[in-house]
Design a protein around this motif. Structure first.
Motif, PDB file in Angstrom:
ATOM      1  N   ALA A  96       0.850  -1.183   0.000  1.00  0.00           N
ATOM      2  CA  ALA A  96       0.000   0.000   0.000  1.00  0.00           C
ATOM      3  C   ALA A  96       0.890   1.238   0.000  1.00  0.00           C
ATOM      4  N   GLU A  97       0.302   2.365  -0.395  1.00  0.00           N
ATOM      5  CA  GLU A  97       1.058   3.610  -0.463  1.00  0.00           C
ATOM      6  C   GLU A  97       0.887   4.452   0.790  1.00  0.00           C
ATOM      7  N   ASP A  98       1.905   5.245   1.066  1.00  0.00           N
ATOM      8  CA  ASP A  98       1.846   6.207   2.159  1.00  0.00           C
ATOM      9  C   ASP A  98       0.750   7.233   1.882  1.00  0.00           C
ATOM     10  N   ALA A  99      -0.194   7.343   2.811  1.00  0.00           N
ATOM     11  CA  ALA A  99      -1.318   8.256   2.619  1.00  0.00           C
ATOM     12  C   ALA A  99      -1.015   9.671   3.111  1.00  0.00           C
ATOM     13  N   ARG A 100       0.015   9.810   3.941  1.00  0.00           N
ATOM     14  CA  ARG A 100       0.366  11.122   4.505  1.00  0.00           C
ATOM     15  C   ARG A 100       1.874  11.316   4.419  1.00  0.00           C
ATOM     16  N   PRO A 101       2.394  11.568   3.209  1.00  0.00           N
ATOM     17  CA  PRO A 101       3.842  11.767   3.062  1.00  0.00           C
ATOM     18  C   PRO A 101       4.366  12.871   3.958  1.00  0.00           C
ATOM     19  N   GLY A 102       5.547  12.644   4.488  1.00  0.00           N
ATOM     20  CA  GLY A 102       6.175  13.650   5.338  1.00  0.00           C
ATOM     21  C   GLY A 102       6.682  13.079   6.627  1.00  0.00           C
ATOM     22  N   GLY A 103       6.073  12.038   7.112  1.00  0.00           N
ATOM     23  CA  GLY A 103       6.522  11.403   8.349  1.00  0.00           C
ATOM     24  C   GLY A 103       7.248  10.113   8.040  1.00  0.00           C
ATOM     25  N   TRP A 104       8.038   9.667   9.010  1.00  0.00           N
ATOM     26  CA  TRP A 104       8.774   8.403   8.840  1.00  0.00           C
ATOM     27  C   TRP A 104       8.879   7.682  10.176  1.00  0.00           C
ATOM     28  N   PRO A 105       8.598   6.355  10.161  1.00  0.00           N
ATOM     29  CA  PRO A 105       8.032   5.623   9.035  1.00  0.00           C
ATOM     30  C   PRO A 105       6.583   6.021   8.796  1.00  0.00           C
ATOM     31  N   PRO A 106       6.068   5.706   7.640  1.00  0.00           N
ATOM     32  CA  PRO A 106       4.673   6.050   7.347  1.00  0.00           C
ATOM     33  C   PRO A 106       3.729   5.377   8.338  1.00  0.00           C
ATOM     34  N   ARG A 107       2.627   6.073   8.662  1.00  0.00           N
ATOM     35  CA  ARG A 107       1.668   5.528   9.637  1.00  0.00           C
ATOM     36  C   ARG A 107       0.303   5.273   9.038  1.00  0.00           C
ATOM     37  N   GLU A 108       0.013   5.911   7.943  1.00  0.00           N
ATOM     38  CA  GLU A 108      -1.268   5.725   7.279  1.00  0.00           C
ATOM     39  C   GLU A 108      -1.031   5.354   5.828  1.00  0.00           C
ATOM     40  N   PHE A 109      -1.868   4.426   5.348  1.00  0.00           N
ATOM     41  CA  PHE A 109      -1.667   3.922   3.994  1.00  0.00           C
ATOM     42  C   PHE A 109      -2.981   3.896   3.239  1.00  0.00           C
ATOM     43  N   ASN A 110      -2.880   4.005   1.924  1.00  0.00           N
ATOM     44  CA  ASN A 110      -4.060   3.874   1.078  1.00  0.00           C
ATOM     45  C   ASN A 110      -3.661   3.173  -0.212  1.00  0.00           C
ATOM     46  N   ASN A 111      -4.603   3.104  -1.125  1.00  0.00           N
ATOM     47  CA  ASN A 111      -4.377   2.444  -2.414  1.00  0.00           C
ATOM     48  C   ASN A 111      -3.886   1.016  -2.220  1.00  0.00           C
ATOM     49  N   TRP A 112      -4.578   0.292  -1.376  1.00  0.00           N
ATOM     50  CA  TRP A 112      -4.209  -1.096  -1.095  1.00  0.00           C
ATOM     51  C   TRP A 112      -4.403  -1.957  -2.327  1.00  0.00           C
ATOM     52  N   GLY A 113      -3.415  -2.805  -2.582  1.00  0.00           N
ATOM     53  CA  GLY A 113      -3.549  -3.747  -3.679  1.00  0.00           C
ATOM     54  C   GLY A 113      -4.096  -5.074  -3.187  1.00  0.00           C
ATOM     55  N   GLU A 114      -4.455  -5.917  -4.125  1.00  0.00           N
ATOM     56  CA  GLU A 114      -4.820  -7.274  -3.755  1.00  0.00           C
ATOM     57  C   GLU A 114      -3.570  -7.992  -3.258  1.00  0.00           C
ATOM     58  N   GLY A 115      -3.742  -8.851  -2.310  1.00  0.00           N
ATOM     59  CA  GLY A 115      -2.598  -9.513  -1.714  1.00  0.00           C
ATOM     60  C   GLY A 115      -2.132 -10.716  -2.504  1.00  0.00           C
ATOM     61  N   THR A 116      -1.006 -11.245  -2.056  1.00  0.00           N
ATOM     62  CA  THR A 116      -0.461 -12.461  -2.635  1.00  0.00           C
ATOM     63  C   THR A 116      -0.162 -13.423  -1.482  1.00  0.00           C
ATOM     64  N   LEU A 117      -0.528 -14.684  -1.674  1.00  0.00           N
ATOM     65  CA  LEU A 117      -0.470 -15.664  -0.596  1.00  0.00           C
ATOM     66  C   LEU A 117       0.897 -16.326  -0.510  1.00  0.00           C
ATOM     67  N   VAL A 118       1.442 -16.344   0.691  1.00  0.00           N
ATOM     68  CA  VAL A 118       2.694 -17.043   0.972  1.00  0.00           C
ATOM     69  C   VAL A 118       2.391 -18.184   1.940  1.00  0.00           C
ATOM     70  N   THR A 119       2.766 -19.376   1.542  1.00  0.00           N
ATOM     71  CA  THR A 119       2.581 -20.555   2.381  1.00  0.00           C
ATOM     72  C   THR A 119       3.946 -21.141   2.700  1.00  0.00           C
ATOM     73  N   VAL A 120       4.186 -21.413   3.969  1.00  0.00           N
ATOM     74  CA  VAL A 120       5.472 -21.958   4.394  1.00  0.00           C
ATOM     75  C   VAL A 120       5.233 -23.325   5.013  1.00  0.00           C
ATOM     76  N   SER A 121       5.779 -24.340   4.386  1.00  0.00           N
ATOM     77  CA  SER A 121       5.597 -25.693   4.900  1.00  0.00           C
ATOM     78  C   SER A 121       6.708 -26.033   5.887  1.00  0.00           C
ATOM     79  N   SER A 122       6.328 -26.733   6.941  1.00  0.00           N
ATOM     80  CA  SER A 122       7.312 -27.090   7.979  1.00  0.00           C
ATOM     81  C   SER A 122       7.888 -28.469   7.738  1.00  0.00           C
TER      82      SER A 122
END
Length: 122
Positions: A96-122
């Motif tokens: 996601a993108e920083d919704a309030r540029p100027g601070g660090w680290p960013p605290r608010e985000f927008n423009n969320w994308g669809e996620g991608t699944l990570v599976t870790v087998s033990s």
């Protein structure tokens, strides 16, 4: 603006994956981008962020030394290189993108994308 994460998959414990987040932007300058993870039955967790030019990168303690965030603005892409993956790293990863540029680290985000699944087998 749209963000799209990809690169997830199935990996064994100790393995590696590289996720990509493409930023589709028609106008405006690059912004800081954050990576998030939502494990099964868990809340979404902020893991890392990278500034608009890649000059600053932030990680939460649990991924420091294992995950690396980078970007290539010529390709409008942000990367999350994940090494030594553990079962607790499994989940859906979002960018996601920083919704309030100027601070660090960013605290608010927008423009969320669809996620991608990570599976870790033990």
């Amino acid at each position: 603006v749209q963000l799209q994460a990809s690169g997830g998959g199935l990996v064994q414990t100790g393995g590696s994956l590289r996720l990509s987040c493409v930023v589709f932007r028609s106008v405006g300058s690059p912004k800081a981008v954050g990576w998030f993870r939502q494990g099964p039955g868990k809340e979404r967790e902020f893991m890392s962020a990278i500034s608009w030019n890649g000059g600053r990168v932030y990680y939460i303690d649990s991924v420091k030394g294992r995950f690396t965030t980078s970007r290539d603005n010529a390709k409008n892409t942000v990367y999350l290189e994940m090494n030594n993956l553990q079962p607790d790293d499994a989940g859906v990863y979002y960018c996601a993108e920083d919704a309030r540029p100027g601070g660090w680290p960013p605290r608010e985000f927008n423009n969320w994308g669809e996620g991608t699944l990570v599976t870790v087998s033990s």
